[in-house]
Motif scaffolding. Structure first.
Motif, mmCIF file in Angstrom:
data_model
loop_
_atom_site.group_PDB
_atom_site.id
_atom_site.type_symbol
_atom_site.label_atom_id
_atom_site.label_comp_id
_atom_site.label_asym_id
_atom_site.label_seq_id
_atom_site.Cartn_x
_atom_site.Cartn_y
_atom_site.Cartn_z
ATOM 1 N N ASN A 1 0.944 -1.424 -0.123
ATOM 2 C CA ASN A 1 0.341 -0.140 0.261
ATOM 3 C C ASN A 1 0.982 1.235 -0.279
ATOM 4 O OD1 ASN A 1 -2.254 -1.114 0.260
ATOM 5 N ND2 ASN A 1 -2.319 -1.793 2.139
ATOM 6 N N PRO A 2 1.785 1.704 -1.090
ATOM 7 C CA PRO A 2 2.835 1.930 -0.720
ATOM 8 C C PRO A 2 2.063 3.727 -1.021
ATOM 9 C CG PRO A 2 3.168 1.280 -3.478
ATOM 10 C CD PRO A 2 1.997 0.261 -2.020
ATOM 11 N N GLU A 3 1.030 3.656 -1.248
ATOM 12 C CA GLU A 3 0.324 5.585 -1.635
ATOM 13 C C GLU A 3 -0.214 5.832 0.254
ATOM 14 O OE1 GLU A 3 -1.016 2.889 -2.606
ATOM 15 O OE2 GLU A 3 -3.517 2.340 -1.017
ATOM 16 N N ALA B 1 -1.857 17.635 -8.719
ATOM 17 C CA ALA B 1 -1.709 17.019 -9.856
ATOM 18 C C ALA B 1 -2.766 16.160 -9.634
ATOM 19 C CB ALA B 1 -0.347 16.269 -9.810
ATOM 20 N N CYS B 2 -3.297 15.551 -9.068
ATOM 21 C CA CYS B 2 -4.509 14.105 -8.770
ATOM 22 C C CYS B 2 -6.091 14.401 -9.458
ATOM 23 C CB CYS B 2 -4.340 13.615 -7.641
ATOM 24 S SG CYS B 2 -5.310 14.732 -6.495
ATOM 25 N N VAL B 3 -6.077 15.553 -9.206
ATOM 26 C CA VAL B 3 -7.023 15.835 -9.362
ATOM 27 C C VAL B 3 -8.215 16.257 -11.162
ATOM 28 C CG1 VAL B 3 -9.258 18.127 -9.122
ATOM 29 C CG2 VAL B 3 -7.325 17.685 -7.592
ATOM 30 N N PRO B 4 -8.160 16.415 -11.989
ATOM 31 C CA PRO B 4 -8.301 16.167 -13.049
ATOM 32 C C PRO B 4 -8.292 14.867 -13.754
ATOM 33 C CG PRO B 4 -6.162 17.389 -13.030
ATOM 34 C CD PRO B 4 -6.263 16.999 -11.512
ATOM 35 N N TYR B 5 -7.460 13.736 -12.914
ATOM 36 C CA TYR B 5 -7.440 11.849 -12.858
ATOM 37 C C TYR B 5 -8.780 11.463 -12.162
ATOM 38 C CZ TYR B 5 -2.960 12.295 -14.997
ATOM 39 O OH TYR B 5 -1.798 13.174 -15.629
ATOM 40 N N CYS B 6 -9.984 12.603 -11.667
ATOM 41 C CA CYS B 6 -10.265 11.446 -10.590
ATOM 42 C C CYS B 6 -12.392 12.758 -12.077
ATOM 43 C CB CYS B 6 -10.858 12.469 -9.618
ATOM 44 S SG CYS B 6 -12.818 11.444 -8.465
ATOM 45 N N LYS B 7 -12.440 11.345 -12.744
ATOM 46 C CA LYS B 7 -13.631 12.022 -13.958
ATOM 47 C C LYS B 7 -14.852 11.629 -12.753
ATOM 48 C CE LYS B 7 -10.304 11.837 -16.734
ATOM 49 N NZ LYS B 7 -9.814 12.902 -16.846
ATOM 50 N N PRO B 8 -14.984 10.849 -11.763
ATOM 51 C CA PRO B 8 -16.082 10.787 -10.872
ATOM 52 C C PRO B 8 -15.989 12.500 -10.304
ATOM 53 C CG PRO B 8 -15.281 9.009 -10.552
ATOM 54 C CD PRO B 8 -14.297 9.659 -10.851
ATOM 55 N N CYS C 1 -0.345 10.353 -8.627
ATOM 56 C CA CYS C 1 0.344 11.338 -7.627
ATOM 57 C C CYS C 1 1.685 11.061 -8.116
ATOM 58 C CB CYS C 1 -0.142 10.863 -6.153
ATOM 59 S SG CYS C 1 1.210 11.359 -5.432
ATOM 60 N N PRO C 2 2.613 11.949 -8.047
ATOM 61 C CA PRO C 2 3.877 12.348 -8.370
ATOM 62 C C PRO C 2 4.611 11.955 -6.765
ATOM 63 C CG PRO C 2 2.941 14.834 -8.709
ATOM 64 C CD PRO C 2 1.824 13.503 -8.340
ATOM 65 N N HIS C 3 4.014 12.388 -5.657
ATOM 66 C CA HIS C 3 4.829 12.837 -4.188
ATOM 67 C C HIS C 3 4.092 11.182 -3.668
ATOM 68 C CE1 HIS C 3 5.507 16.243 -5.112
ATOM 69 N NE2 HIS C 3 3.796 16.642 -5.619
ATOM 70 N N GLY C 4 3.766 9.996 -4.585
ATOM 71 C CA GLY C 4 3.046 8.195 -3.890
ATOM 72 C C GLY C 4 2.703 8.632 -2.080
ATOM 73 N N SER C 5 1.745 9.287 -2.336
ATOM 74 C CA SER C 5 0.601 9.927 -1.744
ATOM 75 C C SER C 5 -0.905 9.912 -2.035
ATOM 76 C CB SER C 5 0.627 11.254 -1.024
ATOM 77 O OG SER C 5 0.081 11.305 -0.204
ATOM 78 N N ASP D 1 -9.296 4.483 -7.980
ATOM 79 C CA ASP D 1 -7.368 4.462 -7.606
ATOM 80 C C ASP D 1 -6.739 5.025 -8.664
ATOM 81 O OD1 ASP D 1 -7.713 2.538 -5.614
ATOM 82 O OD2 ASP D 1 -6.832 0.985 -6.525
ATOM 83 N N GLU D 2 -6.979 5.504 -9.380
ATOM 84 C CA GLU D 2 -6.201 7.106 -10.747
ATOM 85 C C GLU D 2 -6.235 7.784 -9.966
ATOM 86 O OE1 GLU D 2 -6.368 6.879 -14.234
ATOM 87 O OE2 GLU D 2 -7.060 4.759 -13.753
#
Ligand code: SF4
Ligand code: SF4
Length: 293
Positions: free
Chosen positions: A52-54, A64-71, A98-102, A92-93
């Motif tokens: 579970n590295p995240e 950075a992750c926000v645009p990848y969340c389609k719902p 996430c470029p920071h592993g979070s 899990d997208e």
């Protein structure tokens, strides 16, 4: 942002809080019986085989992750990522990008807020287990939450990598029934290779918790090419034998590459015969509850 959300921001004062990754209402694999398991975000170790590295790094709210969340479960407000659990479809997208592993799928919560969620499960559970990440990084939250859980008559267990000095924390130990301890390798050199950290405190905790009879379970993930697994099993068993803890459950865990970061996926899983051999060694010390998973 609501007044309640502002009050929960780190540094806003008030009750201790923790970043909660998830709460599993009913779990039968996080300690004895049916339990609610609370997973906290962030870990000080960096285990090569972490599946579970995240959960290791804390979110830095870069967005950075926000645009990848389609719902549309993620948004940015006042410079912080907001997570709407009701819209999340668990694809899990977000943490894959996430470029920071979070992970942004977390909530800042107080002990009372977590207890409110646990209370819904009260008729069906015998206890709570707090895991991670490494839960002891949220020590003040733990004291508050476990105190509330005890007041409801619940058993309280921690799942820890052993990096917190339990012998020096009487307040936390007073509200903790037991610690399920990971012993990832025995020698400091091996432990650094597996986790990036020294293990003097892990070894101290193993013996101290055993002497207090607050050690219901020890776990070792078996990765033969990464550390001396037999030596680790033997040394754990010696401590359990010397301290009269032969009924402590010892979980010998087969390393599997699922969820592991790409860079470490080349590690080989052990053969069943090797796991059986190590379990046999543990039983040879008189341990009554050795399980291979
Ligand atoms: S989870 Fe990662 S990508 Fe998303 S906001 Fe946090 S640090 Fe940035
Ligand atoms: S798992 Fe992440 S990307 Fe997928 S819906 Fe939930 S928050 Fe959005």
């Amino acid at each position: 942002m609501t007044a309640e959300q502002v009050a929960l921001l780190p540094g806003a004062g008030g009750p201790p809080r923790a970043t909660v990754n998830k709460i599993i209402p009913f779990s039968c694999v996080d300690g004895p019986g049916n339990r609610t398991a609370v997973f906290l975000q962030g870990c000080n170790f960096d285990c090569r085989y972490c599946h579970n590295p995240e959960t290791i790094q804390t979110c830095v709210h870069c967005g950075a992750c926000v645009p990848y969340c389609k719902p549309g479960a993620l948004s940015i407000m006042a410079g912080r990522v907001q997570y709407d659990i009701k819209k999340c479809v668990l694809c899990d997208e977000c943490f894959h990008h996430c470029p920071h592993g979070s992970s942004p799928r977390t909530r800042e919560m107080t002990p009372a807020q977590v207890m409110d969620e646990v209370r819904r499960n009260l008729p069906f559970i015998r206890g709570v287990t707090v895991s991670g990440g490494e839960c002891t990084r949220w020590r003040d939250f733990l004291v508050g939450f476990l105190t509330l859980a005890k007041a409801e008559g619940l058993g309280t267990l921690l799942d820890s990598n052993g990096s917190h000095d339990f012998s020096a924390d009487s307040e936390l130990i007073a509200v903790t029934d037991g610690v399920m301890l990971d012993v990832k390798a025995w020698t400091p050199e091996d432990h650094v290779r597996v986790t990036g950290w020294d293990n003097a405190l892990v070894r101290k905790n193993l013996r101290w918790l055993a002497e207090q009879h607050k050690l219901p379970e020890v776990r070792t993930v078996i990765v033969p090419e990464l550390f001396d697994c037999e030596q680790t099993v033997r040394n754990v068993c010696e401590v359990l034998w010397e301290t009269g803890n032969l009924n402590t459950r010892y979980k010998i865990i087969c390393y599997r590459p699922m969820g592991v970061r790409e860079v470490y996926k080349g590690l080989k899983s052990p053969e069943q015969a090797e796991l059986q051999r190590l379990a046999g060694i543990a039983r040879g010390y008189g341990l009554t509850d050795v399980v291979i998973i």
